[in-house]
Design a protein around this motif. Structure first.
Motif, PDB file in Angstrom:
ATOM      1  N   ARG A   1     -13.438  -3.282 -16.697  1.00 43.00           N
ATOM      2  CA  ARG A   1     -14.892  -3.407 -16.625  1.00 43.00           C
ATOM      3  C   ARG A   1     -15.375  -3.697 -18.043  1.00 43.00           C
TER       4      ARG A   1
ATOM      5  N   VAL B   1     -14.788  -1.343 -21.228  1.00 42.19           N
ATOM      6  CA  VAL B   1     -15.239   0.055 -21.302  1.00 42.19           C
ATOM      7  C   VAL B   1     -14.261   0.958 -20.562  1.00 42.19           C
ATOM      8  N   GLN B   2     -13.616   0.398 -19.521  1.00 36.96           N
ATOM      9  CA  GLN B   2     -12.555   1.148 -18.850  1.00 36.96           C
ATOM     10  C   GLN B   2     -11.708   0.205 -18.010  1.00 36.96           C
TER      11      GLN B   2
ATOM     12  N   GLY C   1     -10.039   4.062 -15.125  1.00 31.69           N
ATOM     13  CA  GLY C   1     -11.056   5.107 -15.033  1.00 31.69           C
ATOM     14  C   GLY C   1     -11.080   5.912 -16.314  1.00 31.69           C
ATOM     15  N   LEU C   2     -12.266   6.243 -16.774  1.00 28.93           N
ATOM     16  CA  LEU C   2     -12.419   6.897 -18.073  1.00 28.93           C
ATOM     17  C   LEU C   2     -11.661   8.226 -18.136  1.00 28.93           C
ATOM     18  N   LEU C   3     -11.773   9.037 -17.074  1.00 31.95           N
ATOM     19  CA  LEU C   3     -11.154  10.369 -17.129  1.00 31.95           C
ATOM     20  C   LEU C   3      -9.630  10.261 -17.189  1.00 31.95           C
TER      21      LEU C   3
ATOM     22  N   LEU D   1     -13.344   1.484 -24.225  1.00 29.47           N
ATOM     23  CA  LEU D   1     -14.254   2.104 -25.195  1.00 29.47           C
ATOM     24  C   LEU D   1     -14.853   3.404 -24.675  1.00 29.47           C
ATOM     25  N   GLY D   2     -14.913   3.567 -23.349  1.00 23.11           N
ATOM     26  CA  GLY D   2     -15.441   4.810 -22.784  1.00 23.11           C
ATOM     27  C   GLY D   2     -14.605   6.005 -23.215  1.00 23.11           C
TER      28      GLY D   2
ATOM     29  N   ASP E   1     -14.763   6.808 -26.903  1.00 27.05           N
ATOM     30  CA  ASP E   1     -15.937   7.579 -27.301  1.00 27.05           C
ATOM     31  C   ASP E   1     -15.792   9.066 -26.963  1.00 27.05           C
TER      32      ASP E   1
ATOM     33  N   THR F   1     -21.723  14.026 -24.578  1.00 25.42           N
ATOM     34  CA  THR F   1     -20.942  13.610 -23.410  1.00 25.42           C
ATOM     35  C   THR F   1     -20.437  14.847 -22.688  1.00 25.42           C
TER      36      THR F   1
ATOM     37  N   THR G   1     -18.263   4.566 -11.349  1.00 24.10           N
ATOM     38  CA  THR G   1     -17.009   5.143 -11.887  1.00 24.10           C
ATOM     39  C   THR G   1     -16.998   6.665 -11.723  1.00 24.10           C
ATOM     40  N   ASP G   2     -16.082   7.347 -12.415  1.00 21.80           N
ATOM     41  CA  ASP G   2     -15.860   8.794 -12.236  1.00 21.80           C
ATOM     42  C   ASP G   2     -17.156   9.593 -12.295  1.00 21.80           C
TER      43      ASP G   2
ATOM     44  N   VAL H   1     -19.506   9.804 -16.815  1.00 23.26           N
ATOM     45  CA  VAL H   1     -19.484  10.158 -18.229  1.00 23.26           C
ATOM     46  C   VAL H   1     -20.414   9.225 -19.012  1.00 23.26           C
ATOM     47  N   LYS H   2     -20.455   7.953 -18.620  1.00 23.37           N
ATOM     48  CA  LYS H   2     -21.194   6.971 -19.403  1.00 23.37           C
ATOM     49  C   LYS H   2     -22.683   6.880 -19.080  1.00 23.37           C
TER      50      LYS H   2
END
Lengths: 382, 126
Positions: A23, A34-35, A38-40, A238-239, A242, A329, B37-38, B63-64
């Motif tokens: 994404r 940004v991911q 998935g960010l987590l 980048l997610g 950060d 965050t 997303t999550d 989160v974002k």
């Protein structure tokens, strides 16, 4: 952060990101991932295994000549003369007001050659500032031997971060290749240009940053991604970059660093050598130190169940607004809200109870010592 | 490819509602959860609150980013999904069943039938 208008720069790894289904978002004038998955999951990969980041948006400037070290001691806060060839350190570029133009890593490649790695959002401003200051410097007596090269377009960048970084390194560069220890620089010459290997990162984990010539970046990415995948890691956007940096309390320029606050207020006094001969911003910092710091960049933790804190939310003490969050965050590792804000010094002591306004409702919080998260030491090497 | 369920109705801002039910469950679509997303936090309206159609009544946060959720029809909030306070990820893993957000008793029991059906929503996200 406001985004400059006009077409976005594309990373030399753009096609690789598209193939991975990343994404993409605008960031500092670049279109960057940004991911991916998935960010987590990406955050957890860096804390538990290893992650691969595209950092091609970051800028590079090579400063060389007999005057290089003295010039850098004038334009940067840390003491460049203390660096041995092959060493690097975190440092800051200030305006005379003491406000932060940029934070960066300076590496001494050789006696008379330094590589600066600067933020994408400030690349053009930094270059202009450095070029202007170099013009002035060359007018000094014996100041002529100073050259600046803007390498940002010639260098791609990748960061490999996490407890399995070392294993990734040896998979890609060979078992015998020397690991770039923390804050060291290795330069390897190839037929396509220099490969800069740096023992640095922005996650708190063991790792390295790698700046190869732009044209070779996709091939390096593929090799690194294969090794990262074999080590149970993930490509990361980048997610996660950060959330990882914020868990360490590392400042992000544009959020936590700005022209409004000095590095002393940001808690970065360790990277400022007030004793060295004059540097830009020194006078302002000396005066601020003698008068006492008006504010400090303070770690804040939310207590109990609360929405994720975000930049610009207001911090309250009773009926008194103390400031706004510069970063915030939900910490994926700690599973609670973490944030930073410039608070008046009287309220910055760890354990101070505060409230954060989130959509008109106040949530309890307290100030804490940074870092918020302490990385686990990497497993001992076989 | 996101899942779109035949028996539901959809708002253009990606909420779904059970039509011809009172109270009717409301949630966000599979397409929306993938875009967001999550999900790490869900803020839900108070039970008993009367809301207008199109009113921002809940917030779903990754989160974002924080995203408003709009009431698909006017009515009274009759229940909220308490499980989401400890397990907000249900909105990602099961957006149409376990991940429902709230139930609403519509002022007009037929109001939901004026929203997009599955075919129209598929067009909308194509």
């Amino acid at each position: 952060m406001s985004e400059p208008s006009g077409p976005l720069h594309l990373s030399p790894l753009h096609a690789a990101h598209a193939a991975l289904g990343a994404r993409m978002v605008p960031f500092a004038g670049w279109e960057m991932p940004v991911q991916y998955s998935g960010l987590l999951a990406e955050h957890a990969a860096v804390r538990g295994a290893v992650g691969l980041f595209d950092i091609s948006h970051m800028g590079q400037v090579l400063v060389s000549g007999q005057q290089a070290a003295d010039f850098l001691n004038h334009v940067l806060t840390n003491n460049a003369a203390h660096l041995q060839p092959g060493q690097g350190h975190y440092t800051l570029m200030l305006l005379p007001s003491g406000g932060v133009l940029d934070d960066l890593i300076a590496y001494r490649a050789s006696e008379r050659e330094f590589l600066l790695v600067i933020n994408a959002a400030r690349e053009a401003e930094d270059w202009r500032h450095l070029a202007d200051e170099a013009d002035l410097w060359r007018q000094r007596e014996d100041g002529e031997d100073l050259r600046l090269s803007r390498l940002s377009d010639q260098c791609a960048g990748m960061a490999i971060q996490g407890p399995r970084s070392r294993r990734v390194f040896h998979r890609v560069f060979g078992e015998q290749a020397p690991w770039p220890e923390r804050n060291t620089l290795l330069v390897s010459l190839s037929e396509t240009g220099p490969l800069w290997l740096c023992g640095t990162g922005y996650t708190g984990e063991e790792g390295f940053e790698f700046f190869p010539p732009t044209a070779t970046a996709p091939a390096w990415w593929d090799r690194l991604l294969e090794a990262v995948t074999e080590e149970g890691g993930l490509p990361c956007g980048l997610g996660a970059r950060d959330t990882l940096r914020l868990e360490m309390g590392y400042p992000l320029n544009g959020n936590d660093l700005s022209l409004e606050h000095t590095p002393l207020e940001a808690g970065l006094g360790f990277f400022v050598d007030l004793e060295k001969p004059s540097f830009i911003g020194q006078q302002a910092l000396v005066e601020q130190k003698s008068c006492g710091l008006p504010s400090r960049l303070t770690g804040i933790e939310l207590i109990g169940t609360a929405p994720p804190p975000r930049p610009h939310y207001t911090v309250w003490k009773g009926d008194q607004p103390l400031g706004e969050l510069s970063s915030g965050t939900l910490s994926p590792s700690l599973r609670r809200g973490i944030a930073m804000a410039y608070l008046p010094t009287a309220f910055s002591k760890p354990g101070t109870e505060l409230e954060i306004d989130i959509r008109g409702r106040r949530y309890p919080a307290r100030t804490v010592k940074k870092p918020f998260y302490h990385p686990q030491p990497p497993p001992s090497q076989p | 490819m996101s899942t779109v369920l035949e028996h539901l109705r959809y708002r253009d801002s990606h909420e779904w509602i059970e039509p011809s039910q009172s109270p009717a469950a409301v949630g966000i679509t599979d397409h929306a959860q993938a875009e967001l997303t999550d999900i790490v936090f869900v803020e839900l309206p108070g039970v008993g609150r009367h809301v207008a159609a199109g009113e921002a009544v809940a917030v779903v946060e990754s989160v974002k980013a924080a995203s408003d959720i709009y009431a698909p029809v006017a009515g009274v909030i009759s229940a909220i999904n308490d499980q989401l306070s400890t397990n907000p990820g249900l909105v990602n893993s099961d957006p149409f069943t376990e991940g429902w957000l709230f139930r609403i008793t519509p002022d007009d029991p037929s109001a939901a039938t004026a929203l997009m059906d599955a075919a129209a929503y598929r067009q909308h996200i194509a």
